[in-house]
Design an enzyme around this catalytic site. Sequence first.
Site, PDB file in Angstrom:
ATOM      1  N   LYS A   1       1.124  -0.967  -0.338  1.00  0.00           N
ATOM      2  CA  LYS A   1       0.336  -0.072  -0.029  1.00  0.00           C
ATOM      3  C   LYS A   1       0.816   1.118   0.492  1.00  0.00           C
ATOM      4  O   LYS A   1       0.463   2.289  -0.353  1.00  0.00           O
ATOM      5  CB  LYS A   1      -1.086   0.497   1.141  1.00  0.00           C
ATOM      6  CG  LYS A   1      -2.129  -1.208   1.088  1.00  0.00           C
ATOM      7  CD  LYS A   1      -2.895  -1.005   0.201  1.00  0.00           C
ATOM      8  CE  LYS A   1      -4.200  -2.075  -0.135  1.00  0.00           C
ATOM      9  NZ  LYS A   1      -5.119  -2.048  -1.450  1.00  0.00           N
TER      10      LYS A   1
HETATM   11  N1  PMP Z   1      -3.437  -8.290   1.289  1.00  0.00           N
HETATM   12  C1  PMP Z   1      -3.325  -7.071   2.361  1.00  0.00           C
HETATM   13  C2  PMP Z   1      -3.100  -7.187   3.394  1.00  0.00           C
HETATM   14  C3  PMP Z   1      -3.873  -6.374   1.967  1.00  0.00           C
HETATM   15  O1  PMP Z   1      -4.731  -4.733   3.265  1.00  0.00           O
HETATM   16  C4  PMP Z   1      -4.992  -5.639   0.869  1.00  0.00           C
HETATM   17  C5  PMP Z   1      -5.569  -4.467   0.487  1.00  0.00           C
HETATM   18  N2  PMP Z   1      -6.922  -4.862   0.722  1.00  0.00           N
HETATM   19  C6  PMP Z   1      -4.755  -7.494   0.029  1.00  0.00           C
HETATM   20  C7  PMP Z   1      -3.580  -7.739   0.246  1.00  0.00           C
HETATM   21  C8  PMP Z   1      -5.168  -6.838  -1.954  1.00  0.00           C
HETATM   22  O2  PMP Z   1      -4.910  -6.289  -2.373  1.00  0.00           O
HETATM   23  P1  PMP Z   1      -5.693  -4.642  -3.577  1.00  0.00           P
HETATM   24  O3  PMP Z   1      -6.803  -3.771  -2.755  1.00  0.00           O
HETATM   25  O4  PMP Z   1      -4.313  -3.766  -4.067  1.00  0.00           O
HETATM   26  O5  PMP Z   1      -5.887  -5.842  -4.268  1.00  0.00           O
END
Ligand code: PMP
Length: 344
Positions: A48
């Site tokens: 992130k």
């Molecule tokens: N794993 C974790 C720990 C996350 O916080 C997120 C984000 N929601 C994701 C995977 C998935 O990534 P994305 O939001 O880019 O699909």
Amino acid sequence: MKEAIKAHENVLELIGNTPLIKLNHITKGMKGNYFAKVEAFNPGHSAKDRIALYIIEKAEKEGILTPGDTIIETTSGNTGFSIAMVSILKGYKCILAVSSKSSDDKIDMLKSMGAQVYVCPANVAADDPRSYYEVAKRLHNEIAGSVYINQYFNTLNIDAHYHTTGPEIWDQTGGQITHLVACSGTGGTISGISRYLKEQNPDVQVIGIDAYGSVLQKYHETREFDKNEIYPYRIEGLGKNLVPSATDFDSIDRFVKVTDEQSALTARELAKTEGLFVGYTSGAAMQGLKQLEEEGVFTEDSNIVVIFPDHGSRYMSKIYSDEWMEKQGFGEMTGSEMLNIQYV
Ligand code: PMP
């Protein structure tokens, strides 16, 4: 002449360019070559960081943000932490509207990073003025020059990965990648990487990991939102109870669903076999790989890249707590002995 001092200007310079690490042990007996893109190497310990930096810098370039302005988001998770970190270094105020379900630890962590945290009641509808969505929207309307990141509905989330994670993986694999396996929450990670990789080679297969209790897989198959798919589950950050516009469903070839239990056990197995202390969704992604391999999706020549989104330290009171695992009834069938879980 004095030698130059080899220091980074600040932690933001360390965002991205995360390592690709070969998986050697957990993959024993599995066909193909497996590589993990370990996003815990970002300074905020998750993928992130990339979207926080990209979206904020984009707003700066467009003149929407100037120092002293405010950045708003609705998450107590990784995105909140990354936005707080980038905000500090760039001189912005950071407001996070979070649900009262968030643990005290998480709220304290965000405050430690300088964020102003609004704790909103969890048991109200999304359109209730007290919900964290509505509080964030109201603050965004009230505060001039503020930016609301809104990661589930912001397609810059896709662009961040298209411009960073995608090219890194193409480069690190020398263009030899055959399969990408990644968790889907907002969908930004998988969609952005997929768009880039498929532009280089349309044959790269892209597989999303979804949770039981989430609508994503069914939506991908039918293009219909089926609320019967929704029920509570424990993995955080994976799957969703709505259809995010930050997911480009056309860029994904298929989804596979994983359980809370297998994902937790597989995360623990990654620590014990590969020395990789990663989060719950990394366990989910690895578990998805195992299921795909059993299905016969891979050959000896496959070069499979799996994304491990964050670090294990954020799950100490969950999947890395023997007590928590026992309370969930996890580990009985697959053998706590193998994982060396000690119940005291
Ligand atoms: N794993 C974790 C720990 C996350 O916080 C997120 C984000 N929601 C994701 C995977 C998935 O990534 P994305 O939001 O880019 O699909």
